[in-house]
Design a protein around this motif. Sequence first.
Motif, PDB file in Angstrom:
ATOM      1  N   PRO A  45       0.805  -1.222   0.000  1.00  0.00           N
ATOM      2  CA  PRO A  45       0.000   0.000   0.000  1.00  0.00           C
ATOM      3  C   PRO A  45       0.841   1.277   0.000  1.00  0.00           C
ATOM      4  CG  PRO A  45       0.094  -0.913   2.199  1.00  0.00           C
ATOM      5  CD  PRO A  45       0.734  -1.928   1.292  1.00  0.00           C
ATOM      6  N   LYS A  46       0.263   2.289  -0.611  1.00  0.00           N
ATOM      7  CA  LYS A  46       0.811   3.640  -0.505  1.00  0.00           C
ATOM      8  C   LYS A  46       0.476   4.139   0.895  1.00  0.00           C
ATOM      9  CE  LYS A  46      -1.311   6.873  -2.879  1.00  0.00           C
ATOM     10  NZ  LYS A  46      -1.734   7.792  -3.953  1.00  0.00           N
ATOM     11  N   VAL A  47       1.370   4.965   1.475  1.00  0.00           N
ATOM     12  CA  VAL A  47       1.134   5.513   2.805  1.00  0.00           C
ATOM     13  C   VAL A  47       0.983   7.024   2.687  1.00  0.00           C
ATOM     14  CG1 VAL A  47       1.921   5.614   5.197  1.00  0.00           C
ATOM     15  CG2 VAL A  47       2.632   3.700   3.739  1.00  0.00           C
ATOM     16  N   GLU A  48      -0.124   7.531   3.229  1.00  0.00           N
ATOM     17  CA  GLU A  48      -0.397   8.974   3.190  1.00  0.00           C
ATOM     18  C   GLU A  48      -0.743   9.478   4.584  1.00  0.00           C
ATOM     19  OE1 GLU A  48      -3.757   9.425   0.613  1.00  0.00           O
ATOM     20  OE2 GLU A  48      -2.560   9.247  -1.208  1.00  0.00           O
ATOM     21  N   THR A  49      -0.619  10.784   4.753  1.00  0.00           N
ATOM     22  CA  THR A  49      -1.173  11.415   5.946  1.00  0.00           C
ATOM     23  C   THR A  49      -2.691  11.481   5.777  1.00  0.00           C
ATOM     24  OG1 THR A  49      -1.097  13.643   5.038  1.00  0.00           O
ATOM     25  CG2 THR A  49       0.884  12.857   6.182  1.00  0.00           C
ATOM     26  N   LYS A  50      -3.391  11.826   6.844  1.00  0.00           N
ATOM     27  CA  LYS A  50      -4.844  11.987   6.755  1.00  0.00           C
ATOM     28  C   LYS A  50      -5.212  13.100   5.781  1.00  0.00           C
ATOM     29  CE  LYS A  50      -6.844  10.517  11.034  1.00  0.00           C
ATOM     30  NZ  LYS A  50      -7.404  10.934  12.324  1.00  0.00           N
ATOM     31  N   GLN A  51      -4.276  14.049   5.592  1.00  0.00           N
ATOM     32  CA  GLN A  51      -4.524  15.171   4.688  1.00  0.00           C
ATOM     33  C   GLN A  51      -4.178  14.842   3.235  1.00  0.00           C
ATOM     34  OE1 GLN A  51      -2.649  15.495   7.640  1.00  0.00           O
ATOM     35  NE2 GLN A  51      -4.522  16.129   8.709  1.00  0.00           N
ATOM     36  N   GLY A  52      -3.660  13.628   2.978  1.00  0.00           N
ATOM     37  CA  GLY A  52      -3.374  13.210   1.606  1.00  0.00           C
ATOM     38  C   GLY A  52      -1.942  13.399   1.155  1.00  0.00           C
ATOM     39  N   GLU A  53      -1.036  13.806   2.062  1.00  0.00           N
ATOM     40  CA  GLU A  53       0.380  13.941   1.696  1.00  0.00           C
ATOM     41  C   GLU A  53       1.021  12.547   1.650  1.00  0.00           C
ATOM     42  OE1 GLU A  53       4.592  15.197   3.792  1.00  0.00           O
ATOM     43  OE2 GLU A  53       2.714  15.854   4.715  1.00  0.00           O
ATOM     44  N   GLU A  54       1.687  12.224   0.553  1.00  0.00           N
ATOM     45  CA  GLU A  54       2.305  10.905   0.423  1.00  0.00           C
ATOM     46  C   GLU A  54       3.553  10.803   1.290  1.00  0.00           C
ATOM     47  OE1 GLU A  54       4.710   8.777  -3.049  1.00  0.00           O
ATOM     48  OE2 GLU A  54       2.560   8.874  -3.504  1.00  0.00           O
ATOM     49  N   LEU A  55       3.592   9.769   2.123  1.00  0.00           N
ATOM     50  CA  LEU A  55       4.750   9.502   2.969  1.00  0.00           C
ATOM     51  C   LEU A  55       5.623   8.413   2.371  1.00  0.00           C
ATOM     52  CD1 LEU A  55       2.903   9.535   6.421  1.00  0.00           C
ATOM     53  CD2 LEU A  55       4.260  11.384   5.396  1.00  0.00           C
ATOM     54  N   SER A  56       5.006   7.498   1.619  1.00  0.00           N
ATOM     55  CA  SER A  56       5.742   6.442   0.925  1.00  0.00           C
ATOM     56  C   SER A  56       4.888   5.951  -0.247  1.00  0.00           C
ATOM     57  CB  SER A  56       6.044   5.268   1.858  1.00  0.00           C
ATOM     58  OG  SER A  56       6.616   4.184   1.131  1.00  0.00           O
ATOM     59  N   PRO A  57       5.526   5.702  -1.413  1.00  0.00           N
ATOM     60  CA  PRO A  57       4.756   5.183  -2.550  1.00  0.00           C
ATOM     61  C   PRO A  57       4.329   3.739  -2.351  1.00  0.00           C
ATOM     62  CG  PRO A  57       7.088   5.329  -3.106  1.00  0.00           C
ATOM     63  CD  PRO A  57       6.926   5.962  -1.755  1.00  0.00           C
ATOM     64  N   GLY A  58       4.948   3.035  -1.406  1.00  0.00           N
ATOM     65  CA  GLY A  58       4.551   1.656  -1.160  1.00  0.00           C
ATOM     66  C   GLY A  58       5.434   0.972  -0.129  1.00  0.00           C
ATOM     67  N   ILE A  59       4.807   0.289   0.819  1.00  0.00           N
ATOM     68  CA  ILE A  59       5.523  -0.544   1.782  1.00  0.00           C
ATOM     69  C   ILE A  59       4.903  -1.935   1.731  1.00  0.00           C
ATOM     70  CG2 ILE A  59       6.184   1.369   3.314  1.00  0.00           C
ATOM     71  CD1 ILE A  59       3.890   0.491   5.194  1.00  0.00           C
ATOM     72  N   VAL A  60       5.705  -2.964   1.919  1.00  0.00           N
ATOM     73  CA  VAL A  60       5.175  -4.329   1.934  1.00  0.00           C
ATOM     74  C   VAL A  60       4.608  -4.601   3.326  1.00  0.00           C
ATOM     75  CG1 VAL A  60       5.716  -6.781   1.699  1.00  0.00           C
ATOM     76  CG2 VAL A  60       6.845  -5.111   0.223  1.00  0.00           C
ATOM     77  N   VAL A  61       3.335  -4.999   3.376  1.00  0.00           N
ATOM     78  CA  VAL A  61       2.719  -5.321   4.665  1.00  0.00           C
ATOM     79  C   VAL A  61       2.336  -6.798   4.718  1.00  0.00           C
ATOM     80  CG1 VAL A  61       1.862  -2.978   5.096  1.00  0.00           C
ATOM     81  CG2 VAL A  61       0.388  -4.641   3.942  1.00  0.00           C
ATOM     82  N   LEU A  62       2.334  -7.324   5.927  1.00  0.00           N
ATOM     83  CA  LEU A  62       1.931  -8.711   6.166  1.00  0.00           C
ATOM     84  C   LEU A  62       0.612  -8.735   6.922  1.00  0.00           C
ATOM     85  CD1 LEU A  62       5.226 -10.430   7.387  1.00  0.00           C
ATOM     86  CD2 LEU A  62       4.318 -10.279   5.069  1.00  0.00           C
ATOM     87  N   ILE A  63      -0.129  -9.825   6.729  1.00  0.00           N
ATOM     88  CA  ILE A  63      -1.290 -10.118   7.560  1.00  0.00           C
ATOM     89  C   ILE A  63      -0.936 -11.346   8.387  1.00  0.00           C
ATOM     90  CG2 ILE A  63      -2.942  -9.070   5.983  1.00  0.00           C
ATOM     91  CD1 ILE A  63      -3.700 -11.878   5.012  1.00  0.00           C
ATOM     92  N   HIS A  64      -1.616 -11.500   9.523  1.00  0.00           N
ATOM     93  CA  HIS A  64      -1.246 -12.540  10.486  1.00  0.00           C
ATOM     94  C   HIS A  64      -2.466 -13.291  10.972  1.00  0.00           C
ATOM     95  CE1 HIS A  64       2.621 -10.470  10.802  1.00  0.00           C
ATOM     96  NE2 HIS A  64       1.893  -9.381  10.709  1.00  0.00           N
ATOM     97  N   LYS A  65      -2.289 -14.578  11.180  1.00  0.00           N
ATOM     98  CA  LYS A  65      -3.360 -15.346  11.792  1.00  0.00           C
ATOM     99  C   LYS A  65      -3.565 -14.856  13.221  1.00  0.00           C
ATOM    100  CE  LYS A  65      -3.365 -19.345   8.875  1.00  0.00           C
ATOM    101  NZ  LYS A  65      -3.633 -20.766   8.760  1.00  0.00           N
TER     102      LYS A  65
END
Length: 197
Positions: A45-65
């Motif tokens: 996912p892209k990471v943004e502030t609540k105001q829409g400023e981009e903090l990162s174009p993409g970070i790899v995230v995991l989901i967990h049982k």
Amino acid sequence: MSSDNVVLIGEAAEELRDEFLHWQCRLRQMAMREQAGRPSRGMRPKVETKQGEELSPGIVVLIHKTDSEDSTALFRHQVLKTQDPVERWEKAVDHLAAAYFQRHREFSDTLTALFGPGHGLPDHLLNHRHVVLEFYEFSRRYRLPCTVAELAESDAVFQHTYWHNRLFNPNLPAGVRILAFQPDWSHASVINEEEEE
């Protein structure tokens, strides 16, 4: 459900959470079966502030049982069992491509991301405390407002994230940091872009 001003309550928030986890499990199973485990766009996912400023174009995230102890023990065992990174990768992909992502209701909605030591992004995200993760793949876009927290090494979800990442990256340096993202489903949204046309 595409507006950031819409507030979901009760069942609607739970349905969106359930739908997102089902989608994530499907993407991850496909990545294991068709891309040898390489993260697809919808897992970065892209990471943004609540105001829409981009903090990162993409970070790899995991989901967990929700109950991840057995998975963590298995990942750790597979990492320590062989020094051959190719064999380790193949065993990881085989395991995760089988039934691991089959039941999305077994997964927690806490997402995590691992960062190397000296990476500046974790402090930046922690300073904001609240960010928006935007996932997009197959004409579907999820926007999840999340609270950000750093996990201690003793945390079970830290251990699960760490050993999962070691399966695919045998050269993880010491001092990695792991952040947890907890979605606020009452303010999350999904856009099916085909419906918008």
